[in-house]
Design a protein around this motif. Structure first.
Motif, PDB file in Angstrom:
ATOM      1  N   GLY A  76     -11.937  34.373 -21.654  1.00 11.47           N
ATOM      2  CA  GLY A  76     -10.770  33.566 -21.994  1.00 11.47           C
ATOM      3  C   GLY A  76      -9.504  34.221 -21.509  1.00 11.47           C
ATOM      4  O   GLY A  76      -9.418  34.690 -20.376  1.00 11.47           O
ATOM      5  N   ASN A  77      -8.487  34.297 -22.382  1.00 14.17           N
ATOM      6  CA  ASN A  77      -7.209  34.889 -21.972  1.00 14.17           C
ATOM      7  C   ASN A  77      -7.335  36.397 -21.889  1.00 14.17           C
ATOM      8  O   ASN A  77      -8.069  37.023 -22.649  1.00 14.17           O
ATOM      9  CB  ASN A  77      -6.134  34.536 -22.995  1.00 14.17           C
ATOM     10  CG  ASN A  77      -5.839  33.067 -22.955  1.00 14.17           C
ATOM     11  OD1 ASN A  77      -5.576  32.538 -21.903  1.00 14.17           O
ATOM     12  ND2 ASN A  77      -5.926  32.410 -24.093  1.00 14.17           N
ATOM     13  N   HIS A  78      -6.578  36.988 -20.985  1.00 15.98           N
ATOM     14  CA  HIS A  78      -6.599  38.440 -20.853  1.00 15.98           C
ATOM     15  C   HIS A  78      -5.180  38.946 -20.966  1.00 15.98           C
ATOM     16  O   HIS A  78      -4.262  38.384 -20.400  1.00 15.98           O
ATOM     17  CB  HIS A  78      -7.174  38.847 -19.501  1.00 15.98           C
ATOM     18  CG  HIS A  78      -8.525  38.265 -19.281  1.00 15.98           C
ATOM     19  ND1 HIS A  78      -9.552  38.481 -20.144  1.00 15.98           N
ATOM     20  CD2 HIS A  78      -8.996  37.446 -18.308  1.00 15.98           C
ATOM     21  CE1 HIS A  78     -10.627  37.839 -19.704  1.00 15.98           C
ATOM     22  NE2 HIS A  78     -10.304  37.186 -18.601  1.00 15.98           N
ATOM     23  N   ALA A  79      -5.050  40.042 -21.673  1.00  7.22           N
ATOM     24  CA  ALA A  79      -3.703  40.525 -21.966  1.00  7.22           C
ATOM     25  C   ALA A  79      -3.065  41.202 -20.764  1.00  7.22           C
ATOM     26  O   ALA A  79      -3.717  41.521 -19.788  1.00  7.22           O
ATOM     27  CB  ALA A  79      -3.798  41.533 -23.105  1.00  7.22           C
ATOM     28  N   MET A  80      -1.772  41.445 -20.929  1.00  3.80           N
ATOM     29  CA  MET A  80      -0.995  42.268 -20.013  1.00  3.80           C
ATOM     30  C   MET A  80      -1.076  41.769 -18.574  1.00  3.80           C
ATOM     31  O   MET A  80      -1.356  42.503 -17.649  1.00  3.80           O
ATOM     32  CB  MET A  80      -1.515  43.716 -20.053  1.00  3.80           C
ATOM     33  CG  MET A  80      -1.345  44.385 -21.384  1.00  3.80           C
ATOM     34  SD  MET A  80       0.395  44.637 -21.766  1.00  3.80           S
ATOM     35  CE  MET A  80       0.849  45.851 -20.586  1.00  3.80           C
ATOM     36  N   SER A  81      -0.902  40.501 -18.372  1.00  5.68           N
ATOM     37  CA  SER A  81      -0.864  40.032 -16.984  1.00  5.68           C
ATOM     38  C   SER A  81       0.116  38.898 -16.900  1.00  5.68           C
ATOM     39  O   SER A  81       0.109  38.015 -17.742  1.00  5.68           O
ATOM     40  CB  SER A  81      -2.236  39.570 -16.562  1.00  5.68           C
ATOM     41  OG  SER A  81      -2.770  38.707 -17.523  1.00  5.68           O
ATOM     42  N   PRO A  82       0.966  38.914 -15.886  1.00  5.66           N
ATOM     43  CA  PRO A  82       2.001  37.878 -15.810  1.00  5.66           C
ATOM     44  C   PRO A  82       1.431  36.473 -15.867  1.00  5.66           C
ATOM     45  O   PRO A  82       1.827  35.713 -16.695  1.00  5.66           O
ATOM     46  CB  PRO A  82       2.679  38.168 -14.482  1.00  5.66           C
ATOM     47  CG  PRO A  82       2.321  39.570 -14.152  1.00  5.66           C
ATOM     48  CD  PRO A  82       1.035  39.877 -14.806  1.00  5.66           C
ATOM     49  N   PRO A  83       0.466  36.100 -15.015  1.00  3.76           N
ATOM     50  CA  PRO A  83      -0.221  34.869 -15.372  1.00  3.76           C
ATOM     51  C   PRO A  83      -1.315  35.311 -16.311  1.00  3.76           C
ATOM     52  O   PRO A  83      -1.875  36.385 -16.140  1.00  3.76           O
ATOM     53  CB  PRO A  83      -0.831  34.406 -14.044  1.00  3.76           C
ATOM     54  CG  PRO A  83      -0.985  35.649 -13.243  1.00  3.76           C
ATOM     55  CD  PRO A  83      -0.008  36.645 -13.756  1.00  3.76           C
ATOM     56  N   CYS A 115     -12.484  35.988 -25.689  1.00  4.97           N
ATOM     57  CA  CYS A 115     -13.596  35.383 -24.966  1.00  4.97           C
ATOM     58  C   CYS A 115     -14.389  34.559 -25.969  1.00  4.97           C
ATOM     59  O   CYS A 115     -14.256  34.743 -27.181  1.00  4.97           O
ATOM     60  CB  CYS A 115     -14.461  36.430 -24.273  1.00  4.97           C
ATOM     61  SG  CYS A 115     -15.402  37.439 -25.386  1.00  4.97           S
ATOM     62  N   ILE A 116     -15.146  33.648 -25.454  1.00  4.04           N
ATOM     63  CA  ILE A 116     -15.909  32.756 -26.326  1.00  4.04           C
ATOM     64  C   ILE A 116     -17.360  32.848 -25.899  1.00  4.04           C
ATOM     65  O   ILE A 116     -17.674  32.668 -24.705  1.00  4.04           O
ATOM     66  CB  ILE A 116     -15.394  31.312 -26.218  1.00  4.04           C
ATOM     67  CG1 ILE A 116     -14.007  31.245 -26.844  1.00  4.04           C
ATOM     68  CG2 ILE A 116     -16.347  30.333 -26.892  1.00  4.04           C
ATOM     69  CD1 ILE A 116     -13.299  29.955 -26.648  1.00  4.04           C
ATOM     70  N   ALA A 117     -18.225  33.144 -26.834  1.00  4.84           N
ATOM     71  CA  ALA A 117     -19.648  33.220 -26.513  1.00  4.84           C
ATOM     72  C   ALA A 117     -20.346  32.009 -27.110  1.00  4.84           C
ATOM     73  O   ALA A 117     -20.114  31.661 -28.273  1.00  4.84           O
ATOM     74  CB  ALA A 117     -20.227  34.501 -27.077  1.00  4.84           C
ATOM     75  N   VAL A 118     -21.154  31.366 -26.308  1.00  7.41           N
ATOM     76  CA  VAL A 118     -21.946  30.240 -26.813  1.00  7.41           C
ATOM     77  C   VAL A 118     -23.297  30.801 -27.213  1.00  7.41           C
ATOM     78  O   VAL A 118     -24.066  31.270 -26.355  1.00  7.41           O
ATOM     79  CB  VAL A 118     -22.114  29.163 -25.717  1.00  7.41           C
ATOM     80  CG1 VAL A 118     -22.921  27.996 -26.242  1.00  7.41           C
ATOM     81  CG2 VAL A 118     -20.752  28.695 -25.236  1.00  7.41           C
ATOM     82  N   THR A 119     -23.570  30.786 -28.498  1.00  5.17           N
ATOM     83  CA  THR A 119     -24.826  31.382 -28.983  1.00  5.17           C
ATOM     84  C   THR A 119     -25.781  30.338 -29.521  1.00  5.17           C
ATOM     85  O   THR A 119     -26.928  30.647 -29.802  1.00  5.17           O
ATOM     86  CB  THR A 119     -24.511  32.396 -30.105  1.00  5.17           C
ATOM     87  OG1 THR A 119     -23.765  31.708 -31.111  1.00  5.17           O
ATOM     88  CG2 THR A 119     -23.697  33.556 -29.582  1.00  5.17           C
TER      89      THR A 119
END
Length: 1953
Positions: A390-397, A573-577
């Motif tokens: 999913g989203n990741h930190a510390m990045s302009p986009p 992050c998303i895990a499909v279990t």
């Protein structure tokens, strides 16, 4: 040098910063590093929080330390390498001692490694595809968390064995890395190397150098502004690299790889390249690893998963993440081109709705500690969890971020970037708002995105699978709602320089996020589990794996891991279990090829055997095969005897009664349906519009015939089917391509199967088209959505599959695109992949199948109704009698259960095995092993029963077809073998056939069934075999239909069940879904409506009525599984189905309205095995029994043993019990439908009914997988089925996730425009390179697209199109010409004198002068004109042909269709190469380059000067004389009489025309055979512009504006006067040159604008000049030939008028016997302007002005000569000409039609005035109503009306006698005549009282005087002394119905005294 302090303790912080600073300044030549202490202390806050979290947060420094990449804006500073020692080896991949270090070479060799050393793989920039093997001391390598690597290096060379390298620089030199940058171990030592099960050395996990993968992630945006990426423009996504999707598509660069350009541009960066991708090309080294994953057994424990690819760039040291340039470049572009990246050992496949090249999975890139995947994960979880980053930190986009490295059991997880891609796309603000300068509208925040994702997952049902498209729409709606006010503001207001900042809505902060997410998930019964972690995702993933292993997530489908430790951003992050969801999602990531490979692997390795073993444990009696063998042995004797007996009786009955009596079976005759004709005509009109456009792309006029080639996919059945269609359509004969007897071999020339042999056939097609430029070739690409792979991709696969990319190689080749005589027609049911931003087909060239209804009106009434996808969906809605779409819940339940038990097997394998097992069990149950009913599903049992029993219900044995769709060919083969085995053991081989339908091969069926088909279809040929599925009509069979895609095969009407339970439900793409469902599309007889049946109240019925339908009518009952979905009451599955009505009882008891109960075939079994009757009632589930009792007893069942017996009441019913279906039973399931009964078809049918009868009335029943069923039947808010909003095709991707939804109300055209705007082709698509993006020049001009629903008849439509196109081309070369006999032949002058010299080529002047003039008009167009009397005749009026109604004149004129010869005149639609220059389309002359010249002359009769204008094109100026170049026009050049040249035509041709700018035949190039000629169009002033537009290279003579409403008389008048004036000018001009005036050529031609061809009669008179016996023939000649012949006549200047006959097919020898006549000439005349100087045309006339003029010329004593052996053909033109005059009322609101009687009125009356010239009203009135003025003259031919100086048409009932008042004029002798009337029309001073006194009138004869005004009327009466003999009354004065300003004409009538 080159060592990182990454693993040191915090006490080394100062050293580390100092070291970094020094190192950076050494390396940089332009940068001043930031002060050391500010670096240390400015980040105190960050350090505090990091210490709390226990994690280092020195990312800033990490990034400063860099990867050896250079700053973007400074030039590269190459690293100075020491030169290698003399004589050593410098080959890449070898060490300096010359030993091979490449992993591929030494993977299996033993390598001696000292203790404490590890083997690692080093990457060399010069060998991107290889790893070099090195031995390195593991103390100098990082641990699993990326920490604790010692500074420095210690390593050995495994090649030569040299040990003790202490510096990485030295070591890199030894192994020949040849670096251009500072050697650093972090950058070049990439992978651990591990031994696999075979002992071979393979690439293992990435070495986790801490942070190295993402150091430069903040620099990534800067790349957009570097020179590699052009700035984004508003026109559309730019394409920096050839294989690169635009904004809004998934960036196909690996996650975390900044946007580097091609490695070669930056030599300094190449070293940083990772393994997996090189600018879009797969790294060949790793491709095999990905590909072989499936076949490697056992698999290596860690397969190269973590690869870093893409050169990170170092960012500018002073650039902070908040710097505005971070956003300048917009959204980063991807670099990959259809690359496959490794991800957890599985490559990704296109998934629905993934925006972006879905075949791309991003390498998982590591940061921080690796997370170990537990070994027994799959065993415990029963499914591979799918982890979406999913989203990741510390990045302009948001992105490029900290996803932890996974290690351990990587085969049991799948990591996918799809969600990250989706988030990214939703961050890109739609271009629509950028144009408003909407920079202040922020994208949806990451926190909001994640929260919305949680909300979405929470509301998903347990059996639903998340769809990225749904999520995108949620984001879009959320963003729109939150910014609605701003958006509106931008849309309404003009853009402001500084838009107002929107009011801040309190955003969700990262601190609140976990709490809000937890709150959202709290309501979902733990189906979504939130894990919050404090410092990294790794912690959360480990926690998730722990919970999974402990079984604490058993109910959880989704795990959301949120790491929101920093205030800046979040990691997630998303895990499909969920077992169901994870299985479907992980399988959906496989490409079709990988899917096939996986299934093959499972079959080959025997993994499926465990499944078979499991099935055998289910059956209590032991293995099914044992049961089968037992059954076979027990029944062998019995079955064989009973079978022979039955076959004997059957054949006996046949013999007695002759042919079997089945009336239901008939093959459809081939005929065109109204719809197909409509579509064919639409296609034709599109082709015509291409030809009509000014682009000159298609010159239809130059083609003489049509040829075609149909390209189809490589399916043998489709090929044979198309051959059959072509053969039976008769199109080959119609196109003239073949003669009478077309053989099959000849038909094969026209159909091309796109397989390996296609190219040679296609080449001969191209050659043929090249050799025949006058043939129009139509290249039809049927099933056009198949194989859209570009030929570039083919080059990669050419060895493996030669047919890949074949369509692109053949149909898009240069020869096809450029050939002017090839039109390409794509035909498909699923056009979406051809409707992208890059398509070659113009939207104007798309033809969509028309809708059958428009506003409730049936547009094309047909006796058959098409039943397609929408009708199938409609049938599932409540209230319809039969749901035709169903799913099988028990089958799905079993598949799900087995999926958990066998998590390593692909679900396609499980589904196939379960379904085959169900069919096997059902066959056994129907054959008498009733205990097997428990091992199949209700649905399968119903199918099997109907299949086996249907032939018994028809005297001929016709049965039904069951289509079993098994896409994967190996599985289809397994299914075929298994079912055939079971059938054999049950001795059912002669009951039904099992056919394996494979695209590559034809149809194979058994001899018994072949024989049956031959009998049914009356085929004598013993060699005959069915070649298409359509020929299997009526054959009871299971067709196992394999192949990944159907290829357009049509199925017979006997198809009753379409079993699609095995289609790959993960391929959720619109094309794939609709293609599978299209198999069931069907035509039903519209007589038996399938919509809501007539509803009757609860029906009491007799047993007979109830038994009247057979089992097939069970479709009337709503399927239980569908009602289960709709009704709250869950359906209990019945344990036993052997109740009397077989599957019906369980269905009736548990389902929607039961229309009619039915006698099941199980009655037959019951007779054989009575014990099964007893317990059947008891065995029912308790719930069912309850409901039955409530309904009043068990369902009514009637036994039927054989078709002949009368139905018996069921023995289980008590005698006397009333059989009834009561209301409660009808709705006993609790379904919402009403209790009324739908009556489908008649209730009472024959006891025995052939299944074919219903086949015509009922579409097949379709069984779908549950997932697909839900997808197809669910709709969005607008009512659009969900399936329609899926990604349209695998080969395209969405241009942006910010797109509107499709809407239900969209027409096909609107859908096309939607896809053209919102989809782009993937790099592998054949249109990918067509970058015109919607610009017109990007479209191919001769390319059309026909789309229509599957199986609706597109083939028939395009074959019909070919026929009508061919007819039209022939029609284009044909014209309708008037073909009428000459009139009044019997009234011809019986003169003694004929022109006797029959063979004279020219008239002899002296002989000709002696010929009498024939006054009678013979031209058939004047059939309704007044007869002209020339001597006293006693003609009976009957002799004058039949009188026609005037308005019928045009309609009923006879025409003949004639083929245009090469000497025809053409209209504007003709374009051929020879004409281009003539028409002005020539490069030498610019279009419209012409000049306007005024030309004035005075004319005494008009009393004023006439001003005319000439428009003279530059190319025609040589025909004129100017005072100086470009000066005043002086005259038109005229040749000399004495000129004898054959190169030009002497007479100028004038063509007056009105209203025919397109249709007038002004192109005389071919008619004149290319000879030079002067042609002038005479046009009215208001039409000048339009004529000039259409005929830019023609000379125009523009009449003065006063003649705008004048008739043809004015044009003729002015042509003649102008020509005479010009003759005078030319005489004067040439006299100065010494030429005599009489030598100037005095003739002009006046031609109608409809003269099309000219003919000559060749007479053979046997050599005697005056012989009366002769033979003759007529042939077409050029106008040049005729004109030059006439112009060469001796003494030509003595003739005033020369003309020719009008052509008629009925011309007799008497008309051509005499070569010349002295009579009227019309239509095409050669006029001597010199002789006729004093004879004028009447400029006021509209009609008959040529007759009037002929009479004047003759009376002036001049000669009129008609050449009888020349004839002119006149084309029927239905527009323009005299029809362009419409007489309407001046009062605009008067809608009444004006009749001719209203054309005149009394003066000063209040009559409605008309808007028409007075002269036209006069002529029209006299034509229709002259009997009002001349009552005595009516039908009184002996007493004509005397007409002085003019001829006016008084209608066919009145004859006239023409006399001229001019002195010395020739008049007929009038002494014999007594006239019945006198007509004086505008008489001049030559008419005097004495002149009139010569004539005698009947008593009561009438007079009509016509004058310009009332005053001159009175003067005329006085001057001519009319009152002496004529009596006038006041009321006898009239005027035309004109207003005063329109200058009406006045009449006075009187009677003779």
């Amino acid at each position: 040098m080159g060592n990182s302090y990454a693993g040191q303790l915090k006490t080394t912080r100062f050293e580390e910063v100092l070291h970094n600073s020094i190192e950076a300044s050494l390396r940089s030549n332009s940068l001043v590093p930031r002060p050391i202490f500010s670096q240390l202390y400015l980040e105190a806050e960050q350090q505090l929080s990091a210490l709390e979290g226990g994690s280092r947060v020195d990312n800033e420094e990490e990034e400063e330390e860099g990867d050896g990449g250079l700053e973007q804006n400074c030039p590269p500073n190459p690293y100075q390498m020491h030169p290698p020692p003399e004589g050593c080896c410098t080959t890449d991949g070898f060490c300096q001692a010359g030993k091979d270090l490449r992993l591929v070479s030494i993977s299996s060799e033993p390598i001696d490694i000292p203790a404490g050393f590890l083997l690692v793989g080093a990457k060399s920039p010069s060998l991107p595809d290889h790893l070099l093997v090195c031995a390195v001391d593991k103390r100098f390598l990082p641990d699993d968390n990326g920490h604790n690597a010692l500074l420095g290096f210690s390593g050995n060379c495994v090649g030569c064995g040299k040990k003790g390298f202490c510096y990485f620089t030295e070591f890199s030199n030894h192994i020949n890395l040849k670096l251009t940058t500072q050697p650093k171990k972090q950058k070049h030592l990439k992978y651990y190397l591990v031994r696999n099960a075979q002992g071979a050395l393979t690439k293992g996990p990435l070495i986790c150098w801490k942070g190295s993968e993402f150091r430069s992630r903040q620099a990534s945006m800067g790349a957009c502004s570097s020179s590699l990426f052009p700035p984004l423009d508003s026109s559309g996504p730019p394409a920096p690299f050839p294989g690169e999707p635009g904004p809004g598509t998934a960036p196909s660069a690996p996650l975390g790889a900044p946007q580097a350009g091609p490695a070669s541009d930056h030599p300094a960066l190449t070293a940083a390249l990772g393994a997996a991708v090189f600018n879009g090309k797969d790294s060949p080294k790793h491709q095999p690893l990905v590909k072989n994953r499936l076949s490697a057994v056992p698999r290596p424990s860690a397969l190269g998963i973590l690869s870093n690819s893409g050169p990170p760039k170092k960012r500018h040291k002073g650039w902070s993440p908040e710097s505005p340039s971070a956003l300048d470049g917009g959204y980063p572009q991807g670099v990959g081109n259809r690359a496959k990246y490794e991800s957890a050992g599985v490559t990704c496949m296109p998934q629905v709705g993934l925006v972006g090249p879905a075949s791309v999975t991003f390498p998982v890139v590591a940061s921080g500690e690796p997370v170990s995947v537990p070994d027994n994960l799959l065993k415990i979880c029963k499914a591979k969890p799918v982890i979406f980053k999913g989203n990741h930190a510390m990045s302009p986009p948001p992105g490029h971020g900290n996803f932890p490295c996974l290690c351990g059991n990587l085969n049991d997880v799948v990591v996918s970037p799809l969600l990250y891609t989706c988030y990214q796309n939703s961050q890109s603000i739609s271009r629509a708002y950028e144009q408003y300068g909407a920079s202040t509208i922020q994208p949806i925040s990451e926190e909001m995105q994640l929260l919305l994702t949680v909300y979405y997952l929470v509301q998903l049902a347990a059996d639903q699978v998340p769809l990225m498209e749904d999520l995108e729409q949620i984001f879009l709606r959320s963003w729109r709602e939150s910014h609605l006010t701003e958006i509106r503001q931008y849309q309404q207001a003009p853009p402001q320089p500084f838009p107002p900042v929107p009011g801040a809505v309190a955003p969700v902060t990262s601190a609140q996020l976990p709490w809000l997410a937890g709150l959202a998930a709290s309501s979902c019964n733990d189906s979504v589990h939130i894990i919050e972690c404090t410092y990294s995702l790794a912690e959360g993933l480990s926690e998730m794996f722990r919970l999974l292993i402990e079984g604490k997530l058993a109910k959880t489908n989704y795990v959301v891991i949120i790491c929101a430790c920093r205030s800046a951003a979040i990691d997630s992050c998303i895990a499909v279990t969920g077992k169901y969801q994870a299985r479907i999602l992980s399988e959906s990531l496989l490409t079709p090829a990988e899917y096939q490979k996986e299934v093959n692997y499972e079959l080959v390795t025997g993994k499926v055997d465990s499944l078979g073993a499991f099935f055998s444990t289910l059956c209590p009696e032991g293995d099914i095969d044992i049961l089968l063998d037992k059954f076979h042995q027990e029944n062998q004797g019995l079955l064989s005897s009973s079978l022979t007996a039955s076959s004997v009786t059957k054949s006996a009955s046949l013999d007695v009664s002759g042919a079997p009596a089945c009336t239901s079976y008939h093959l459809e005759p081939h005929r065109i349906r109204p719809f197909q004709l409509a579509v064919a005509q639409k296609l034709l009109s599109h082709v015509c519009s291409i030809a009509d456009s000014s682009t000159q792309n298609l010159d239809l006029g130059s083609f003489e015939k049509v040829d075609f080639l149909i390209c189809i996919p490589p399916s043998e059945v489709t090929y044979q089917q198309t051959l059959f269609h072509v053969w039976h359509s008769g199109v080959l004969l119609e196109l003239g391509l073949e003669k009478e007897h077309v053989t099959r071999q000849r038909v094969e020339q026209y159909v091309l199967k796109l397989d390996a042999e296609a190219q040679t056939k296609f080449k001969s097609f191209l050659q043929n088209s090249f050799q025949n430029p006058h043939t129009l070739f139509v290249l039809i690409h049927d099933h056009a959505h198949w194989d859209l792979v570009s030929s570039a991709v083919h080059n990669l696969y050419s060895q493996s599959d030669p047919s890949v990319g074949l369509v692109d190689r053949l149909l898009n080749c240069k020869e096809v695109k450029e050939a002017p005589n090839i039109v390409t027609l794509h035909v498909t049911s699923f056009p979406y992949a051809l409707q992208t931003q890059h398509t070659l087909v113009s939207p104007y060239n798309e033809i969509h199948w028309p809708a059958s209804y428009s506003d409730g009106v049936d547009l094309y009434p047909e006796n058959k109704k098409y039943f397609g996808l929408s009708e199938f969906i409609e049938s599932t809605l409540s209230g319809h009698s039969l749901p035709l779409l169903r799913y099988d819940s028990s089958f799905e339940a079993m598949v799900t259960a087995l999926g958990k038990r066998f998590p390593r097997l692909h679900s396609a394998v499980i589904r196939t095995f379960v379904l085959v097992q169900h069919y096997a069990a059902a066959m056994m149950a129907v054959s008498g092993l009733s205990q097997m009913k428990n091992y199949t599903s209700v649905e399968t049992l119903e199918i099997t029963q109907n299949l086996i029993n249907s032939p018994k219900q028809c005297p001929c044995g016709h049965g039904l077809m069951v289509l079993l769709r098994v896409p994967c060919s190996p599985l289809a083969a397994v299914a075929y073998e298994r079912l055939a085995h079971v059938r054999a053991r049950l001795a059912l081989e002669e009951h039904f056939e099992i056919i394996l339908g494979n695209p590559a091969s034809g149809i194979t069926i058994g001899k018994h069934f072949l024989k049956q088909l031959r009998v049914w279809q009356n085929i004598e040929d013993a060699e005959w075999r069915p070649q298409t599925y359509l020929e299997l009509e009526g054959l009871p069979c299971i067709l196992i239909f394999s192949g990944m895609d159907p290829h357009g095969e049509s199925l017979p009407r006997s198809l009753r069940y379409c079993d699609l339970r095995l289609i790959n439900s993960s391929c959720l793409v619109r094309t794939a879904l609709e293609q599978e469902l299209g198999l069931a599309a069907y035509f039903v007889s519209s007589e038996a409506p399938l919509e809501k049946g007539a509803r009757t109240e609860a029906l009491e019925s007799d047993a007979e009525k109830l038994s009247s339908t057979d089992n097939e009518d069970e479709e009337l009952v709503t399927e239980g599984s569908t009602s289960e979905k709709r009704s709250p009451v869950k359906r209990e599955r019945s344990c036993s189905h052997d109740s009397a009505s077989s599957s019906l009882s369980s269905k009736a008891s548990s389902s929607a309205p039961c229309g009619e109960s039915s006698a099941g075939p199980s009655q037959v079994e019951r007779a054989r095995s009575p014990p099964s009757c007893g317990p059947s009632e008891e065995a029912r589930a308790p719930g069912e029994r309850q409901r039955l009792r409530a309904a009043g007893g068990p369902p009514s069942v009637i036994s039927r043993h054989s078709p002949g017996l009368t139905p018996q009441p069921d023995p289980s019913l008590k005698s006397g019990q009333r059989v009834q279906v009561s209301a409660p039973s009808a709705s006993s399931s609790g379904s919402a439908s009403s209790p009324a009964l739908p009556a489908a078809g008649p209730l009472v049918l024959q006891a025995s009914q052939c299944s074919m009868t219903k086949a015509c009335r009922q579409p097949p029943v379709v069984f779908l997988p549950k997932l697909v069923y839900d997808m197809v039947t669910s709709t969005d808010g607008s009512g659009l089925p969900k399936a329609a909003s899926l990604l349209p095709s695998h080969s395209v991707m969405w241009a942006s996730s910010f797109r509107p939804l499709l809407s239900k109300t969209m027409t096909s055209t609107e859908q096309s425009l939607y896809y053209r705007q919102w989809t782009v082709p993937r790099p592998g698509h054949m249109d990918y390179g067509n970058r015109a993006e919607g610009r017109v020049d990007g479209f191919h001009p001769r390319r059309l697209l026909l789309s229509g629903p599957p199986q609706i008849g597109k083939t028939g439509a395009y074959l019909q199109f070919l026929s009508i196109l061919s007819r039209m081309l022939i029609r284009l070369t044909e014209v309708d010409v008037y073909d009428e006999e000459e009139i009044n032949i019997n009234l011809r002058e019986d003169s003694d004198w004929h022109y006797l010299q029959l063979s004279d080529p020219w008239p002899d002047l002296e002989l000709f002068k002696k010929l009498p003039f024939d006054y009678i008009i013979h031209d058939p167009k004047y059939e309704d004109a007044s007869l002209i009397c020339s001597h006293h005749q006693s003609v009976k009026s009957e002799d004058r042909g039949t009188h026609r109604k005037p308005e019928d004149l045009y309609v009923r004129r006879q025409t003949a269709r004639m083929r245009l010869s090469k000497f025809a005149a053409y209209n504007t639609y003709h374009h051929c190469e020879q004409c281009h220059q003539y028409m002005g389309f020539h490069p030498r002359y610019q279009l419209y380059e012409s000049t306007l010249h005024a030309f004035a002359f005075s004319y005494s009769m008009l009393g004023e000067e006439i001003q005319l204008h000439f428009i003279i094109p530059k190319s025609k100026e040589h025909h004129f004389v100017f005072s100086q170049p470009g000066g005043q026009l002086e005259s038109m050049r005229l040749p000399l009489v004495t000129d004898k040249s054959h190169e030009y035509i002497k007479s100028p041709t004038f063509t007056p025309t009105t209203g025919r700018h397109e249709h007038g035949l002004f192109n005389l190039y071919h008619a004149m055979d290319g000879a030079s000629h002067l042609h002038v169009l005479v046009v009215k002033e208001y039409e000048m512009a339009i004529y000039k537009k259409y005929w830019p290279n023609h000379i125009m003579l523009v009449l003065p504006s006063i003649f705008n409403s004048a008739g043809v008389g004015a044009a003729h008048f002015l042509i003649k006067e102008l020509s005479y004036h010009n003759l005078e000018l030319e005489r004067n001009r040439q006299e100065e040159l010494g030429i005599k005036p009489q030598d100037i050529w005095p003739f002009i031609v006046i031609s109608d604008d409809s003269c099309v061809m000219w003919n000559v009669v060749d007479v053979d008179s046997g050599g005697e000049r005056s012989s009366r016996e002769f033979s003759w023939s007529e042939r077409n000649v050029s106008l040049k030939h005729i004109m030059q012949h006439i112009e060469a006549s001796p003494n030509i200047t003595h003739y005033a008028l020369i003309g020719m006959r009008k052509w008629s097919s009925k011309t007799g020898s008497h008309e051509v016997r005499e070569p010349f006549s002295r009579c009227h000439v019309h239509d095409f005349i050669v006029l001597n302007v010199d002789l006729t100087q004093n004879v004028q045309y009447n400029q006021n006339r509209f009609m008959c002005d040529d007759v009037d003029f002929n009479l004047r010329v003759h009376s002036a004593g001049l000669l009129l000569c008609r050449f009888n052996r020349f004839s002119v053909m006149k084309k029927q033109i239905s527009v323009g000409g005299h029809r362009s005059f419409h007489i309407t009322s001046k009062v605009s609101d008067s809608p009444m039609a004006v009749v001719p009687a209203q054309y005149i009125c009394a003066p000063d009356s209040k009559h409605t005035f008309l808007a028409a010239p007075a002269q036209l009203l006069l002529e029209k009135f006299l034509q229709h109503h002259s009997h009002r003025f001349f009552p005595l003259s009516l039908k009184n031919l002996g007493h004509p009306v005397l007409s002085v100086d003019c001829y006016l048409n008084l209608g066919s009932q009145i004859s006239v006698c023409y006399v001229s008042s001019r002195p010395h004029s020739l008049n007929i002798s009038c002494s014999d005549f007594v006239f019945s009337g006198l007509l004086l029309y505008l008489c001049d001073s030559f008419v005097g009282a004495s002149f009139l006194k010569k004539f005698h009138f009947l008593k009561g004869a009438t007079l009509c005087v016509i004058c310009q005004d009332r005053n001159s009327l009175r003067q005329t009466v006085v001057r001519l002394e009319l009152e002496d003999e004529w009596q006038f009354r006041l009321r006898d004065e009239f005027q035309t119905a004109n207003a005063k300003e329109d200058r009406p004409l006045f009449f006075l009538t009187g009677r003779h005294i």
